[in-house]
Enzyme design. Structure first.
Site, PDB file in Angstrom:
ATOM      1  CE  LYS A 134      64.028   0.039  42.325  1.00 18.31           C
ATOM      2  NZ  LYS A 134      64.665   1.344  42.487  1.00 18.31           N
ATOM      3  NE  ARG A 182      59.009   4.728  44.442  1.00 15.71           N
ATOM      4  CZ  ARG A 182      58.808   3.688  43.613  1.00 15.71           C
ATOM      5  NH1 ARG A 182      59.537   2.592  43.713  1.00 15.71           N
ATOM      6  NH2 ARG A 182      57.890   3.769  42.675  1.00 15.71           N
TER       7      ARG A 182
HETATM    8  C1  PT1 Z   1      63.523   4.688  43.361  1.00 23.63           C
HETATM    9  C2  PT1 Z   1      62.471   4.458  42.419  1.00 23.63           C
HETATM   10  C3  PT1 Z   1      61.551   5.530  42.198  1.00 23.63           C
HETATM   11  N1  PT1 Z   1      62.309   3.285  41.741  1.00 23.63           N
HETATM   12  C4  PT1 Z   1      62.706   6.854  43.746  1.00 23.63           C
HETATM   13  N2  PT1 Z   1      61.688   6.709  42.869  1.00 23.63           N
HETATM   14  C5  PT1 Z   1      61.314   3.168  40.857  1.00 23.63           C
HETATM   15  N3  PT1 Z   1      62.846   8.035  44.396  1.00 23.63           N
HETATM   16  C6  PT1 Z   1      60.419   4.226  40.638  1.00 23.63           C
HETATM   17  C7  PT1 Z   1      64.972  -3.279  38.805  1.00 23.63           C
HETATM   18  O1  PT1 Z   1      66.210  -3.249  38.776  1.00 23.63           O
HETATM   19  O2  PT1 Z   1      64.420   3.763  43.623  1.00 23.63           O
HETATM   20  N4  PT1 Z   1      63.618   5.872  43.986  1.00 23.63           N
HETATM   21  N5  PT1 Z   1      60.546   5.369  41.306  1.00 23.63           N
HETATM   22  C8  PT1 Z   1      61.142   1.863  40.108  1.00 23.63           C
HETATM   23  N6  PT1 Z   1      62.194   1.675  39.161  1.00 23.63           N
HETATM   24  C9  PT1 Z   1      62.857   0.453  39.018  1.00 23.63           C
HETATM   25  C10 PT1 Z   1      64.218   0.429  38.693  1.00 23.63           C
HETATM   26  C11 PT1 Z   1      62.183  -0.727  39.229  1.00 23.63           C
HETATM   27  C12 PT1 Z   1      64.902  -0.773  38.620  1.00 23.63           C
HETATM   28  C13 PT1 Z   1      62.841  -1.942  39.140  1.00 23.63           C
HETATM   29  C14 PT1 Z   1      64.215  -1.975  38.857  1.00 23.63           C
HETATM   30  O3  PT1 Z   1      64.316  -4.328  38.867  1.00 23.63           O
END
Ligand code: PT1
Length: 264
Positions: A205, A239
């Site tokens: 992230k 995850r």
């Molecule tokens: C998470 C999650 C998810 N993240 C759960 N499910 C994502 N339970 C998808 C960035 O800042 O943390 N928990 N499902 C992916 N979402 C992101 C959000 C991907 C922020 C990247 C960023 O780069």
């Protein structure tokens, strides 16, 4: 929990057979590397992502869920907020629901209750498309997260999803600045107040990019540090994209933590 994105990327040409084959191969690798859960998602929820129409999400996700359950007997979690897909994924053999919108979509609570599956409730404010536009919290971030999750747990119980089936996730990177994410990790133990299994996702992230100045493909070491710190503060499911490296990092941290509890 290994991440399996079935969102179209720059390499996929919309060929469903090819996409299903790639997904199957990738899941097989995640399982071989030691993942206990495969999280299948057909909607990108990263900052700035656009919503996906139901038909599209369903066509991407359901064949993959079916294949992974049938061929590998995998425990498949489905990353969705869509009531129809919640029901259909359960019928296709999914073993868990993961909703970044914490079952706030109309009909999602009832759909989840009907499946009798475990559900991960995540904290977010707003929608992925706009959530990073000046996120602001009047209270300390962990207080906002705990209050929100407490309300969603209560809503679940009222709708017939018992507490015993719930997990919680503070939603790293969802409507949060770098400072919020760092504070939230420092204070992760505060989520123990809810007394529910804690899941976290920080793999690759932006918070790692912001802290270290690393591009997406250079964030593994930073992500391992974050996963270890989260486990030390109570996380029990992480995850991640990079399962093999994470299994070792957490396995090592866990050995140290066990030794500590043996002598307490
Ligand atoms: C998470 C999650 C998810 N993240 C759960 N499910 C994502 N339970 C998808 C960035 O800042 O943390 N928990 N499902 C992916 N979402 C992101 C959000 C991907 C922020 C990247 C960023 O780069």
């Amino acid at each position: 929990m290994g991440i399996l994105n079935v969102t179209p990327d720059s390499f996929s040409d919309g060929n469903r057979h090819r996409e299903l084959d790639d997904a199957r191969r990738h899941a097989e690798r995640l399982l071989r590397e030691g993942a206990n859960i495969i999280d299948v998602g057909g909607e990108s929820t990263r900052p700035g992502a656009e919503p996906v129409p139901l038909e599209e999400e369903r066509d991407r996700v359901l064949p993959v869920v079916e294949a992974l359950v049938r061929e590998f007997g995998a425990l498949v979690s489905v990353d969705t907020s869509t009531p129809e897909l919640i029901r259909e994924a359960a019928a296709a053999g999914a073993g868990m629901l993961n909703d970044v919108r914490a079952l706030t979509r109309p009909g999602a609570l009832a759909a989840a209750a009907a499946t009798e599956l475990p559900v991960c409730l995540m904290h977010m404010r707003g929608e992925p498309g706009t959530m990073q536009q000046a996120p602001y919290y009047a209270e300390p971030i962990e207080v906002a997260v705990i209050d929100f999750l407490r309300q969603r747990v209560a809503a679940c119980e009222q709708a017939g999803v018992p507490r015993e089936r719930l997990l919680i996730d503070p939603g790293f990177g969802f409507a949060k600045t770098l400072e919020h994410n760092l504070q939230l990790l420092n204070r992760l133990s505060a989520l123990e107040a809810l007394d529910l299994p804690l899941l976290v996702g920080m793999s690759r992230k932006r918070m790692i990019g912001q802290a270290l100045g690393r591009s997406v493909d250079q964030r593994l070491a930073g992500g391992l540090a974050l996963s270890v710190m989260a486990v030390e503060r109570g996380a029990r499911i992480v995850r991640v994209h990079d399962v093999a490296a994470t299994v070792d990092a957490i396995g090592m941290a866990w050995a140290v933590l066990q030794e500590r509890s043996d002598h307490e």
